[in-house]
Design an enzyme around this catalytic site. Structure first.
Site, short mmCIF file in Angstrom:
data_model
loop_
_atom_site.label_atom_id
_atom_site.label_comp_id
_atom_site.label_asym_id
_atom_site.label_seq_id
_atom_site.Cartn_x
_atom_site.Cartn_y
_atom_site.Cartn_z
N TRP A 280 0.89 -1.23 -0.14
CA TRP A 280 0.11 0.06 0.07
C TRP A 280 0.94 1.20 -0.05
O TRP A 280 0.33 2.46 0.16
CB TRP A 280 -1.01 -0.18 1.22
N CYS A 315 -6.82 -4.76 -1.83
CA CYS A 315 -8.11 -5.31 -1.20
C CYS A 315 -8.71 -6.02 -2.39
O CYS A 315 -9.25 -6.97 -2.18
CB CYS A 315 -9.02 -4.46 -0.26
N HIS A 374 -13.68 -0.61 1.15
CA HIS A 374 -12.94 -1.92 1.28
C HIS A 374 -13.79 -3.23 0.79
O HIS A 374 -14.78 -3.29 1.11
CB HIS A 374 -12.56 -2.18 2.73
N ASP A 397 -12.62 -12.47 4.57
CA ASP A 397 -11.74 -11.46 4.07
C ASP A 397 -10.21 -11.92 4.00
O ASP A 397 -9.64 -12.28 4.98
CB ASP A 397 -11.98 -10.14 5.07
N TYR A 561 -6.32 4.92 -0.67
CA TYR A 561 -7.45 4.71 -0.46
C TYR A 561 -7.81 4.24 0.97
O TYR A 561 -8.99 4.05 1.24
CB TYR A 561 -8.16 3.68 -1.59
#
Length: 732
Positions: A280, A315, A374, A397, A561
């Site tokens: 990220w 994600c 997300h 997840d 984000y």
């Protein structure tokens, strides 16, 4: 006990762990019983000469089991449902004196009580829920069987044998890879834990190999297509390999709860050498930027061939690959997007935004982050481990956020349990509950060390939760499956239930929350195009009969984000005088040159406005994000759009920026039309256009989609797609 035996048997375990589908030991072709007299020729007894599995794409086995789309020449069936095989013998089969059975074996140490060795008896009638084989035809030397598997059978690749009993022992067919049989979860079988009773939902959540992922920002929702490719050559084997890499015991692979939990851990590489490395930080050296991927196929095949994690994912990439894994094995699955998703480190349902006394954000104290959006997955299954009513969609997840039982994974958590606040039920329900239900709390950290709650926003988090609609590319709002509407009695009850189970701690504040201010503040950000100026308008409304002077502070940031700020590109302080019962607008111009140099790949700008009313010392605070509109790739096709015929696909891009784009990669994908491919352009000058042509030969008919992405050193998240209708090859 000696050191040697302790290693061999691992304590009390009588058999070594059976945790690899790929590992195997052959069963003996002859199991003698007692001493065999001289001169006995076992070939005189019933012997198997060949086995036919009816495994072509058009055969009833694959059509009836909805496995005809898999690019795999082995037999693929779904558990709990009968399929046909034919056995040829060296002479006609006589049921009065001949005895044989079919055997299925998985792994290296088969045991009947573990479900890894399955002797299938010949029965007169098949019984629901049990293994069995019924003779449906006898013709000359051939016998045709209807074989039914258990709906609780292990999911994986089985080896098949035929065993014949003789007075002197068992004769068994030798190992033949051509008779290997894949057994998958079965959403069409009422006795299977993943049974889904709606045909349109099964077609969408199991058989659809192209999806839509929603991203962007709640007031500017953007979409991109994703190629799941669960039927592509090699993907099924890779999904089984993923469970092997997790060293998942074979006996647990028939349980969708365990399979989805292992999958959520293995799709990320954080602690188990799983499929994808997350990044990220906007630096993607030695890998592919997350925004460049167009689907899961390249990622999974590279993982299996290299036996190393693939770089890089975020994600929506984790969710895309995990969806492929679940659908490929037969578990109904979908991707959901939660707008304004709380990453609450301690799952206390509280996102603490600390402010300085002048209204500026204190980045040292502010640890929690609010993601613009997300993506995670939902998998459909029963939950016999929970009370009645908590089966159905389960949140899972694979993005590595928080540790769960020692590994980076999340779920399956019952969506129904989350909605009603029953966060005591496994797995990881408090974390998912916090993602959609946290309060945004603005706290002033005073110089004397005390904290004062200035404002609580109970509606910001979990603003909108969406997934792809069934049978179309539109958006389906599923917010009400996760939470009741704000202010409803049920919503308060769900929150109180969650509190009872310890999902929230007391406010991390000293002193009492301030009374509501007589002044309201809000602001709007106009839709902006990458490389262009944009305007931000702040509105102050005085609801009282008093005069007020306000000192306002604007902070404009380039953000990931995930809500983490990279750099502040503009800050401005201004004073506003408010007359009684009036409103005033302040406009701020954001010039392209202020943000372009530091832009991240999702082109997300975050604005934070705080204002102090000088007369009352009240603090007002609001934050909003906007995602810049990015140019698109254009895809065109020419030539016959027919299975087996060549057609030419052109991808085109025009650089709208005032700077040269360097190291430009364009990716192209289209399940059933082309394998994933990519091409590099060293540079694209301002306002110039590049074209890339490829000849494709479709092999799947029906509605298909071509998907393209572009990434460069300074511009990413550029997409294009085209719907195409591929016709069947005309019959001669």
């Amino acid at each position: 006990m000696s050191e040697t035996s302790r290693i061999a048997f691992g304590g009390r375990r009588a058999v070594p762990p059976n945790n690899s589908n790929a590992a195997e030991d052959d069963l003996p072709t002859l199991e003698p019983q007692g001493v065999m007299p001289r001169g006995v020729n076992l070939q005189e007894f019933l012997n198997v000469t060949s086995v036919h599995l009816f495994k072509e794409r058009w055969d009833t086995n694959k059509v009836d089991h909805h496995t005809d789309k898999y690019e795999n020449n082995k037999l693929i069936v779904r558990r709990g449902q009968s399929f046909y095989i034919q056995i040829d013998f060296n002479r006609p089969y006589d049921p009065r004196r001949d005895l044989f059975r079919v055997e299925y074996v998985i792994g290296r140490y088969p045991q009947e009580n573990k479900g890894t060795y399955i002797p299938v008896p010949i029965v007169s009638e098949l019984q629901s829920g049990k293994w069995g084989a019924k003779i449906v035809m006898r013709e000359d030397r051939s016998v045709r069987l209807s074989v039914q598997s258990s709906p609780e059978c292990i999911v994986g690749k089985f080896r098949m044998y035929v065993a014949v009993w003789t007075p002197y022992g068992v004769i068994r067919t030798s190992r033949n890879p051509e008779t290997d049989t894949y057994i998958l979860f079965n959403p069409w079988c009422e006795d299977d834990a993943v049974y889904l009773d709606n045909e349109k939902e099964r077609e969408e959540y199991v058989l659809n190999d192209i999806g839509v992922i929603f991203y962007g920002e709640v007031n500017d929702i953007k979409t991109r297509s994703w190629s799941y490719g669960q039927f592509e050559d090699g993907i099924l084997d890779t999904c089984l390999y993923v469970m092997d890499r997790a060293q998942m015991d074979l006996s647990g692979r028939g349980n969708p709860i365990k399979v989805s939990r292992v999958g959520s851990a293995m799709v990320n590489a954080k602690d188990d050498e799983g499929v994808l490395v997350g990044s990220w930080d906007n630096i993607y050296a030695y890998g592919v930027p997350p925004s460049a991927w167009t689907g899961s196929v390249d990622i999974l095949l590279e993982y299996q061939s290299s036996e190393n994690p693939v770089r890089y994912g975020q994600c929506w990439v984790f969710a895309g690959v995990f969806n492929t894994f679940l659908r490929c094995l037969g578990i109904p699955a979908r991707i959901v997007t939660n707008y304004f998703s709380a990453h609450d480190n301690d799952a206390n349902l509280q996102m603490d935004i600390f402010l300085e006394e002048d209204g500026n954000v204190n980045s040292k104290l502010t640890k929690d982050s609010v993601w613009n959006y997300h993506c995670w997955n939902e998998a459909w299954m029963t939950r016999p481990d929970l009370p009645v009513g908590f089966g159905g969609w389960q949140a899972v997840d694979s993005t590595p956020q928080e540790n769960s039982d020692g590994m980076y994974r999340c779920g399956p958590a019952s969506v129904q349990a989350i909605k009603h606040g029953h966060v005591c039920f496994q797995f990881d329900a408090p974390f998912v509950f916090a993602e959609v239900n946290s309060d945004l709390i603005y706290i002033t950290a005073k110089k004397d060390g005390t904290h004062v709650v200035e404002n609580v926003d109970a509606t910001h988090i979990g603003k909108l939760i969406v997934t792809k609609q069934i049978g179309g590319d539109g958006m389906m709002d599923i917010t009400d499956t996760y939470k009741f509407q704000e202010g409803q009695e049920e919503e308060r009850l769900a929150l109180e239930t969650a509190l009872m189970y310890g999902a929230k701690k007391p406010l991390n504040t000293e002193g009492v929350m301030k009374s509501r201010s007589k002044v309201d503040m809000d602001f709007e950000v106009e839709n902006a195009v990458l490389g262009k100026d944009l305007r931000l308008t702040i509105t102050f409304r005085n609801n009282s009969h008093n005069h007020y002077t306000i000192t306002a502070y604007l902070s404009a940031n380039i953000t990931f984000y995930t809500g983490v700020s990279k750099a502040e590109f503009k800050k401005e302080t201004f004073d506003v005088m408010l007359e009684p019962l009036s409103f005033k607008k302040e406009a701020v111009l954001i010039q392209a040159g202020e943000y372009m140099g530091q832009l991240l790949e999702q082109a997300s700008l975050h604005f934070f406005v705080t204002a102090r009313i000088n007369e009352t010392r009240d603090v007002l605070a609001k934050q909003k994000s906007t995602v810049l509109t990015i140019p698109k790739l254009i895809i065109k096709v020419r030539g016959a759009q027919v299975v087996g015929s060549d057609m030419i696909v052109t991808v085109e891009f025009t650089n709208p920026l005032k700077e040269t784009l360097r190291n430009v990669w364009i990716h192209l994908d289209g399940p059933g039309i082309t394998r994933p491919m990519r091409k590099m352009f060293r540079e694209i000058r301002p306002n110039s256009t590049v074209q890339w042509e490829e000849v494709c030969r479709p092999w799947v008919s029906g509605p298909r989609k071509l998907i393209a992405s572009m990434s460069s050193d300074s511009l990413r998240h550029v997409y294009g797609e085209l719907d195409v209708q591929i016709q069947r090859r005309p019959s001669m």
